[in-house]
Design a protein around this motif. Sequence first.
Motif, PDB file in Angstrom:
ATOM      1  N   ALA A  48       0.823  -1.206   0.000  1.00 20.83           N
ATOM      2  CA  ALA A  48       0.000   0.000   0.000  1.00 20.83           C
ATOM      3  C   ALA A  48       0.858   1.258   0.000  1.00 20.83           C
ATOM      4  O   ALA A  48       0.360   2.353  -0.271  1.00 20.83           O
ATOM      5  CB  ALA A  48      -0.922   0.004   1.226  1.00 20.83           C
ATOM      6  N   ARG A  49       2.143   1.136   0.295  1.00 22.43           N
ATOM      7  CA  ARG A  49       3.026   2.293   0.437  1.00 22.43           C
ATOM      8  C   ARG A  49       3.742   2.663  -0.858  1.00 22.43           C
ATOM      9  O   ARG A  49       4.493   3.638  -0.903  1.00 22.43           O
ATOM     10  CB  ARG A  49       4.061   2.003   1.531  1.00 22.43           C
ATOM     11  N   THR A  50       3.547   1.880  -1.905  1.00 26.71           N
ATOM     12  CA  THR A  50       4.219   2.147  -3.173  1.00 26.71           C
ATOM     13  C   THR A  50       3.617   3.376  -3.855  1.00 26.71           C
ATOM     14  O   THR A  50       2.411   3.450  -4.059  1.00 26.71           O
ATOM     15  CB  THR A  50       4.102   0.928  -4.106  1.00 26.71           C
ATOM     16  N   LYS A  51       4.458   4.331  -4.202  1.00 28.41           N
ATOM     17  CA  LYS A  51       4.003   5.599  -4.788  1.00 28.41           C
ATOM     18  C   LYS A  51       3.840   5.498  -6.311  1.00 28.41           C
ATOM     19  O   LYS A  51       4.482   4.662  -6.953  1.00 28.41           O
ATOM     20  CB  LYS A  51       4.996   6.714  -4.448  1.00 28.41           C
ATOM     21  N   PRO A  52       3.012   6.370  -6.888  1.00 27.32           N
ATOM     22  CA  PRO A  52       2.764   6.312  -8.327  1.00 27.32           C
ATOM     23  C   PRO A  52       3.994   6.473  -9.211  1.00 27.32           C
ATOM     24  O   PRO A  52       3.980   6.048 -10.374  1.00 27.32           O
ATOM     25  CB  PRO A  52       1.767   7.461  -8.557  1.00 27.32           C
ATOM     26  N   ASP A  53       5.061   7.092  -8.686  1.00 23.79           N
ATOM     27  CA  ASP A  53       6.259   7.243  -9.500  1.00 23.79           C
ATOM     28  C   ASP A  53       7.218   6.059  -9.375  1.00 23.79           C
ATOM     29  O   ASP A  53       8.264   6.022 -10.021  1.00 23.79           O
ATOM     30  CB  ASP A  53       6.994   8.548  -9.137  1.00 23.79           C
ATOM     31  N   ASN A  54       6.847   5.082  -8.555  1.00 26.30           N
ATOM     32  CA  ASN A  54       7.675   3.894  -8.371  1.00 26.30           C
ATOM     33  C   ASN A  54       7.538   2.964  -9.576  1.00 26.30           C
ATOM     34  O   ASN A  54       6.451   2.817 -10.144  1.00 26.30           O
ATOM     35  CB  ASN A  54       7.248   3.167  -7.091  1.00 26.30           C
ATOM     36  N   LYS A  55       8.622   2.313  -9.956  1.00 23.43           N
ATOM     37  CA  LYS A  55       8.581   1.446 -11.145  1.00 23.43           C
ATOM     38  C   LYS A  55       7.600   0.293 -10.972  1.00 23.43           C
ATOM     39  O   LYS A  55       6.982  -0.161 -11.946  1.00 23.43           O
ATOM     40  CB  LYS A  55       9.973   0.909 -11.474  1.00 23.43           C
ATOM     41  N   TYR A  56       7.434  -0.182  -9.735  1.00 26.03           N
ATOM     42  CA  TYR A  56       6.531  -1.308  -9.535  1.00 26.03           C
ATOM     43  C   TYR A  56       5.062  -0.874  -9.588  1.00 26.03           C
ATOM     44  O   TYR A  56       4.195  -1.669  -9.962  1.00 26.03           O
ATOM     45  CB  TYR A  56       6.843  -2.024  -8.227  1.00 26.03           C
ATOM     46  N   TYR A  57       4.767   0.356  -9.221  1.00 28.86           N
ATOM     47  CA  TYR A  57       3.412   0.883  -9.408  1.00 28.86           C
ATOM     48  C   TYR A  57       3.086   0.898 -10.900  1.00 28.86           C
ATOM     49  O   TYR A  57       2.026   0.412 -11.323  1.00 28.86           O
ATOM     50  CB  TYR A  57       3.313   2.292  -8.830  1.00 28.86           C
ATOM     51  N   LYS A  58       3.984   1.452 -11.680  1.00 27.21           N
ATOM     52  CA  LYS A  58       3.757   1.544 -13.120  1.00 27.21           C
ATOM     53  C   LYS A  58       3.661   0.161 -13.755  1.00 27.21           C
ATOM     54  O   LYS A  58       2.842  -0.080 -14.656  1.00 27.21           O
ATOM     55  CB  LYS A  58       4.880   2.357 -13.764  1.00 27.21           C
ATOM     56  N   PRO A  80      -4.532   1.936  -1.569  1.00 28.62           N
ATOM     57  CA  PRO A  80      -3.556   2.697  -2.365  1.00 28.62           C
ATOM     58  C   PRO A  80      -2.382   1.829  -2.809  1.00 28.62           C
ATOM     59  O   PRO A  80      -2.397   0.612  -2.646  1.00 28.62           O
ATOM     60  CB  PRO A  80      -3.108   3.776  -1.380  1.00 28.62           C
ATOM     61  N   GLY A  81      -1.368   2.474  -3.372  1.00 27.67           N
ATOM     62  CA  GLY A  81      -0.142   1.771  -3.745  1.00 27.67           C
ATOM     63  C   GLY A  81      -0.350   0.806  -4.901  1.00 27.67           C
ATOM     64  O   GLY A  81      -1.003   1.118  -5.896  1.00 27.67           O
ATOM     65  N   ILE A  82       0.216  -0.389  -4.765  1.00 27.64           N
ATOM     66  CA  ILE A  82       0.099  -1.408  -5.805  1.00 27.64           C
ATOM     67  C   ILE A  82      -1.362  -1.768  -6.059  1.00 27.64           C
ATOM     68  O   ILE A  82      -1.762  -2.033  -7.202  1.00 27.64           O
ATOM     69  CB  ILE A  82       0.888  -2.668  -5.412  1.00 27.64           C
ATOM     70  N   GLY A 138      -5.592 -16.783 -10.387  1.00 28.90           N
ATOM     71  CA  GLY A 138      -4.144 -16.630 -10.371  1.00 28.90           C
ATOM     72  C   GLY A 138      -3.765 -15.492  -9.443  1.00 28.90           C
ATOM     73  O   GLY A 138      -4.578 -14.590  -9.199  1.00 28.90           O
ATOM     74  N   PHE A 139      -2.547 -15.544  -8.911  1.00 28.04           N
ATOM     75  CA  PHE A 139      -2.026 -14.484  -8.040  1.00 28.04           C
ATOM     76  C   PHE A 139      -0.800 -13.856  -8.692  1.00 28.04           C
ATOM     77  O   PHE A 139       0.142 -14.569  -9.065  1.00 28.04           O
ATOM     78  CB  PHE A 139      -1.595 -15.049  -6.685  1.00 28.04           C
ATOM     79  N   VAL A 140      -0.840 -12.544  -8.837  1.00 25.69           N
ATOM     80  CA  VAL A 140       0.339 -11.796  -9.260  1.00 25.69           C
ATOM     81  C   VAL A 140       0.801 -10.997  -8.045  1.00 25.69           C
ATOM     82  O   VAL A 140       0.068 -10.156  -7.538  1.00 25.69           O
ATOM     83  CB  VAL A 140       0.022 -10.853 -10.438  1.00 25.69           C
ATOM     84  N   VAL A 141       2.007 -11.288  -7.585  1.00 28.87           N
ATOM     85  CA  VAL A 141       2.466 -10.727  -6.313  1.00 28.87           C
ATOM     86  C   VAL A 141       3.625  -9.771  -6.563  1.00 28.87           C
ATOM     87  O   VAL A 141       4.727 -10.186  -6.939  1.00 28.87           O
ATOM     88  CB  VAL A 141       2.894 -11.844  -5.340  1.00 28.87           C
ATOM     89  N   MET A 142       3.362  -8.498  -6.380  1.00 25.79           N
ATOM     90  CA  MET A 142       4.369  -7.454  -6.511  1.00 25.79           C
ATOM     91  C   MET A 142       5.076  -7.271  -5.162  1.00 25.79           C
ATOM     92  O   MET A 142       4.627  -7.803  -4.141  1.00 25.79           O
ATOM     93  CB  MET A 142       3.707  -6.144  -6.938  1.00 25.79           C
ATOM     94  N   PRO A 143       6.173  -6.517  -5.102  1.00 23.74           N
ATOM     95  CA  PRO A 143       6.833  -6.266  -3.827  1.00 23.74           C
ATOM     96  C   PRO A 143       5.883  -5.660  -2.796  1.00 23.74           C
ATOM     97  O   PRO A 143       5.085  -4.772  -3.112  1.00 23.74           O
ATOM     98  CB  PRO A 143       7.948  -5.284  -4.202  1.00 23.74           C
ATOM     99  N   GLY A 144       5.953  -6.167  -1.582  1.00 23.51           N
ATOM    100  CA  GLY A 144       5.063  -5.685  -0.526  1.00 23.51           C
ATOM    101  C   GLY A 144       5.599  -6.034   0.846  1.00 23.51           C
ATOM    102  O   GLY A 144       6.736  -6.484   0.992  1.00 23.51           O
ATOM    103  N   GLY A 145       4.753  -5.864   1.843  1.00 18.40           N
ATOM    104  CA  GLY A 145       5.145  -6.086   3.223  1.00 18.40           C
ATOM    105  C   GLY A 145       4.495  -7.321   3.819  1.00 18.40           C
ATOM    106  O   GLY A 145       4.246  -8.312   3.127  1.00 18.40           O
TER     107      GLY A 145
END
Length: 229
Positions: A48-58, A80-82, A138-145
């Motif tokens: 939830a902490r990933t910002k819109p300018d982060n590559k993983y958000y995009k 928010p975030g991802i 299916g699960f797509v898992v981006m970086p998170g906490g």
Amino acid sequence: MRKEKHHKGWNEIKTNDSWAIFKIMGEFVNGYEKLSKIGPCVSIFGSARTKPDNKYYKQAESIAKSIVESGYGVITGGGPGIMEAGNKGAHLGGGTSVGLNIDLPFEQHDNPYIDPDKSLDFDYFFVRKVMFVKYSQGFVVMPGGFGTLDELFEALTLIQTHKIEKFPIILVGTDFWEGLLEWIKKTLLITFGNISAEDLNLIHLVDTEEEVIDILDAFYKESDLKPNF
């Protein structure tokens, strides 16, 4: 005095727990009624902490758009975030965009890219997790906490123990996930023998949206699409 006070407090807690059953049932019923209509979906998890300018958000936004263009809907945690990136990509792609929001004292709030009729609010994490697993193909898992790891290992455990059918679990971001996967292989498998070698085959590690879509498409060309239990 101390024992009597403790006993009274414990009884009050037990009474409150009994009434909470009805709230829990209500969350299950509402979730089942709404999500049974959404069709095949892929869940996207991440911080939830990933910002819109982060590559993983995009990247999450781009992956979600490709997922709906491939015929699936997208489910996220609704915040928010991802999660926002996933719903945004699904929205921009003209596909189903589902948000399973959780009431938290920090971080969490609904994002504006969820379909109005597909936004659900939960007080209980365990009810929300059931909805993720039941209606995801299916699960797509981006970086998170911690929350992201919780969802990841919940899905792995249910598949490993054959409580649900096997479906793709795709970790995106080698730089984030390879340390964890190396620990799982060396410590859980080789050193302690706490998992089987074939359990590692449940996980796909990728870096591009093309790899995500290829894995989903390849799997579902050979599999039926249906709720998991």
